[in-house]
Design a protein around this motif. Structure first.
Motif, short mmCIF file in Angstrom:
data_model
loop_
_atom_site.label_atom_id
_atom_site.label_comp_id
_atom_site.label_asym_id
_atom_site.label_seq_id
_atom_site.Cartn_x
_atom_site.Cartn_y
_atom_site.Cartn_z
N ALA A 521 0.83 -1.20 0.00
CA ALA A 521 0.00 0.00 0.00
C ALA A 521 0.87 1.26 0.00
N TYR A 522 1.92 1.23 0.78
CA TYR A 522 2.82 2.39 0.86
C TYR A 522 3.54 2.63 -0.47
N THR A 523 4.09 1.56 -1.06
CA THR A 523 4.83 1.74 -2.32
C THR A 523 3.89 2.12 -3.46
N LEU A 524 2.65 1.61 -3.44
CA LEU A 524 1.69 2.00 -4.47
C LEU A 524 1.35 3.48 -4.34
N ALA A 525 1.17 3.96 -3.11
CA ALA A 525 0.90 5.39 -2.89
C ALA A 525 2.08 6.23 -3.36
N GLN A 526 3.30 5.75 -3.13
CA GLN A 526 4.49 6.45 -3.62
C GLN A 526 4.52 6.49 -5.14
N ASN A 527 4.20 5.36 -5.76
CA ASN A 527 4.17 5.29 -7.22
C ASN A 527 3.16 6.28 -7.79
N PHE A 528 2.01 6.37 -7.12
CA PHE A 528 1.01 7.32 -7.60
C PHE A 528 1.52 8.75 -7.49
N SER A 529 2.21 9.06 -6.39
CA SER A 529 2.75 10.41 -6.20
C SER A 529 3.71 10.76 -7.33
N ASN A 530 4.59 9.81 -7.70
CA ASN A 530 5.51 10.03 -8.82
C ASN A 530 4.76 10.25 -10.13
N PHE A 531 3.75 9.41 -10.34
CA PHE A 531 2.92 9.50 -11.54
C PHE A 531 2.22 10.86 -11.61
N TYR A 532 1.64 11.30 -10.51
CA TYR A 532 0.87 12.54 -10.50
C TYR A 532 1.77 13.76 -10.74
N ASN A 533 3.01 13.67 -10.26
CA ASN A 533 3.94 14.79 -10.43
C ASN A 533 4.41 14.96 -11.87
N THR A 534 4.42 13.87 -12.64
CA THR A 534 4.96 13.93 -14.01
C THR A 534 3.90 13.74 -15.09
N CYS A 535 2.70 13.29 -14.68
CA CYS A 535 1.66 12.98 -15.67
C CYS A 535 0.39 13.77 -15.36
N PRO A 536 0.28 15.00 -15.84
CA PRO A 536 -0.91 15.81 -15.55
C PRO A 536 -2.17 15.12 -16.06
N ILE A 537 -3.21 15.20 -15.27
CA ILE A 537 -4.47 14.55 -15.64
C ILE A 537 -5.42 15.54 -16.29
N MET A 538 -5.73 16.61 -15.59
CA MET A 538 -6.71 17.56 -16.10
C MET A 538 -6.16 18.39 -17.26
N THR A 539 -4.84 18.57 -17.31
CA THR A 539 -4.24 19.46 -18.31
C THR A 539 -3.38 18.72 -19.33
N ALA A 540 -3.63 17.43 -19.50
CA ALA A 540 -2.88 16.66 -20.50
C ALA A 540 -3.13 17.23 -21.89
N ASP A 541 -2.18 16.98 -22.81
CA ASP A 541 -2.27 17.55 -24.16
C ASP A 541 -3.47 17.01 -24.94
N GLU A 542 -3.87 15.78 -24.67
CA GLU A 542 -4.97 15.17 -25.41
C GLU A 542 -6.02 14.65 -24.44
N VAL A 543 -7.28 14.72 -24.86
CA VAL A 543 -8.39 14.26 -24.02
C VAL A 543 -8.25 12.78 -23.72
N GLN A 544 -7.77 11.99 -24.72
CA GLN A 544 -7.63 10.55 -24.52
C GLN A 544 -6.62 10.23 -23.41
N ILE A 545 -5.55 11.05 -23.34
CA ILE A 545 -4.54 10.85 -22.30
C ILE A 545 -5.11 11.22 -20.94
N SER A 546 -5.85 12.31 -20.87
CA SER A 546 -6.50 12.69 -19.61
C SER A 546 -7.44 11.58 -19.13
N ALA A 547 -8.22 11.04 -20.08
CA ALA A 547 -9.18 10.00 -19.74
C ALA A 547 -8.48 8.73 -19.26
#
Length: 578
Positions: A521-547
């Motif tokens: 659980a801890y390492t998964l939460a860490q992985n998500f933090s890394n993902f969120y810092n480098t992979c914008p969700i709401m402001t991604a270049d394409e709608v498909q990537i955001s989705a």
């Protein structure tokens, strides 16, 4: 397609092994020991080399050549003496991750042959306040109960109340000594009863006559003295009601609230059975069973004490007999302090000698102590054993210090703040316990355990709340989930980590070790933090990537919530900070 990545790869390998006429029992993968080189590895060629009288690299090469033809595999290599390194295609990873998101069990199968388990944990005693040692039993036991239920086994949990031994005689004797009779016994609350026990315990340590009186009253109680039985029932009922409140707050679930007293009749059956089988003998007025010594001395088990009272271990032996006969237990698990290891070794040996539980697996999961900063069992400031209720209150107060005051945040009055304080405090307490190996003791760090960063329960709760916020914003902007697309390393790492869910759950099940869940659980939460810092969700270049990223975020949230549930921890919708 299976939503379990290991199962899918194993099926691919099995077909290749069949094609090459290799033993398919070695057709399985594991997470790579070198994640910088590959995602998974297969070591089957090494195991096959000796029986086939072939070079393992040659066998591995043949397997690798066929794996390379699979479009789901991005790269295959043979390393060292015959390790097969397997790297997955991003499209394949994306499809598996998508299937996990649509599966309420996240790709986790159930056991092939479910069975009935009786779990014994909790172990409270009449008139004794729950102390910090009871924390581990309740928290570990509840987590294992949830894990076993999740994988498909039927679990019956029993608190096994200590209500039939010498402490009962001590309390009754002390009440009679102070009141002259038992006429007032039903006017006493749990605080008064506990005080009687403390006074009786101190008296019996210093006064042999008082100790003998308590022993005699215990024997008379067990033999049916109606006055003592009536007092005992009241004392037990008051104690059980008090203990139930704390266990309910802890979230520890018990199907049965049976006590040692419920096994009293079966104790007589055990004593008779031992006599009939010729394994008991009388020694210095006591009836005992001598145990064979193996690599260490084994003290005899006392069935009947010289004063006529039933031996301590007989109650556990009789309880096993009842659990097998009445509950049809196929496995019995005790979650008890590891200092009781010898006791359970003796009990299990006698059960085997008497044939009480044939084909029933008996196991004792022994846990270490909760310690203070000095490395010794956690104490109060005056040196006494820390009550569990006091520890809970200390923990809540620590969390409360980091929370806004009632009314400072819209919609959060005192009830809402206190509910959040409770969820975070218990999450912190439980995670600090469960992140440690069961057999090891650990230091209870009141100053560090409730932090929102580091390997703590609130860190994972905060990760969930953070994703909840993302999902709410996405809904407000009418952004919906779409097919998973893997474009970069952090997306790939997060998806691969999510695919470990089944493997982690089954390891925790097989090893009866919740720390495996906590670490994941801890390492998964860490992985998500890394993902969120480098992979914008709401402001991604394409709608498909955001989705796609929105689906991954929601999947992480759901998996983390499931992991916390298996640890007995709540996941608040939001997390507030002062």
């Amino acid at each position: 397609m299976s939503s379990s990545i290991e199962q899918t790869l194993n099926q691919k390998l099995e077909k290749i092994f069949q094609r090459l006429k290799l033993d398919t029992k070695f057709a399985f993968v594991k997470n790579s020991d070198r994640p910088d080189l590959s995602d998974f590895q297969c070591n089957g060629a090494l195991a096959l080399a000796k029986p086939l009288h072939k070079n393992p690299r040659e066998i591995a090469g043949n397997i690798a050549a066929l794996l390379e033809q699979d479009t789901d595999i991005a790269a295959v290599s043979v390393d060292g003496p015959g390790f097969i390194n397997i790297s997955l295609d991003n499209g394949f990873i994306a499809r598996i991750a998508g299937s996990l998101a649509g599966d309420e069990r996240f790709g986790c199968k159930k056991v092939e042959k479910p069975h009935k388990i009786v779990m014994d944990f909790g172990g409270p005693n009449v008139a004794k306040a729950l102390h910090v040692g009871h924390l581990r039993s309740a928290v570990i036991g509840e987590s294992i109960r949830r894990i076993e239920t999740f994988v498909g086994n039927t679990v019956i949990s029993d608190v096994h109340f200590g209500d039939w031994g010498t402490p009962m005689g001590m309390i009754i004797a002390e009440i009679i000594r102070q009141d002259g009779s038992l006429d007032k016994v039903e006017t006493y609350d749990v605080g008064a009863i506990s005080a009687f026990y403390k006074q009786a315990n101190a008296r019996c340590k210093e006064d042999e006559a008082a100790k003998e009186t308590a022993r005699q009253i215990t024997a008379d109680l067990q033999n049916g003295n109606p006055e003592y039985r009536k007092a005992w029932k009241y004392l037990r009922d008051v104690s059980v009601a008090d203990v139930k409140k704390i266990y309910a707050e802890l979230g520890a679930h018990f199907d049965l609230w049976l006590g040692e007293s419920d096994a009293h009749a079966a104790c007589g059956e055990v004593i008779e059975l031992a006599k009939d089988k010729g394994v008991s003998e009388v020694d210095d007025g006591a009836t005992i069973i001598r145990l064979p010594e193996t690599n260490k001395p084994m003290p005899p088990v006392i069935l009947v004490k010289s004063d006529g009272g039933v031996g301590y271990q007989v109650t556990d032996i009789a309880t096993i007999k009842m659990r097998v006969n009445d509950l049809k237990a196929e496995e019995i698990i005790y979650v008890v302090d590891k200092r009781q290891t010898l006791h359970f070794e003796q009990v299990f040996q006698v059960v085997q000698m008497l044939g009480i539980a044939p084909d029933v697996k008996l196991s004792h999961i022994g846990f270490g102590t909760v310690n203070g900063a000095d490395g010794k069992p956690f104490k109060t400031r005056d040196g006494g054993v820390m009550n569990l209720a006091d520890l809970i209150n200390l923990s809540k107060e620590k969390v409360r210090q980091s929370m806004p005051k009632p009314g400072e945040v819209e919609g959060y009055g005192e009830p809402e703040i206190e509910k959040l304080v409770s969820e975070i405090a218990f999450g912190a307490i439980k995670f600090q316990d469960l992140k440690n190996n069961i057999g090891s003791g650990y230091v209870f760090e009141l100053d560090d355990f409730a932090k929102f960063d580091g390997k703590t329960g609130p860190y994972i709760q905060y990760a969930i709340a953070r994703i909840n916020s993302i999902l709410r914003k996405a809904q407000a902007q009418n952004l919906t989930e779409g097919d998973v697309i893997i474009e970069n390393a952090d997306e790939r790492n997060l998806a691969l980590k999510l695919m470990q869910f089944e493997n982690v759950v089954f390891r925790a099940h097989e090893e009866k070790e919740p720390s495996i869940i906590a670490d994941y659980a801890y390492t998964l939460a860490q992985n998500f933090s890394n993902f969120y810092n480098t992979c914008p969700i709401m402001t991604a270049d394409e709608v498909q990537i955001s989705a796609s990223r929105l689906k991954l975020a929601r999947l992480v949230r759901d998996v983390l919530k499931q992991l916390l549930y298996l640890l007995g921890i709540e996941a608040p919708e939001v997390m507030l900070k002062a």
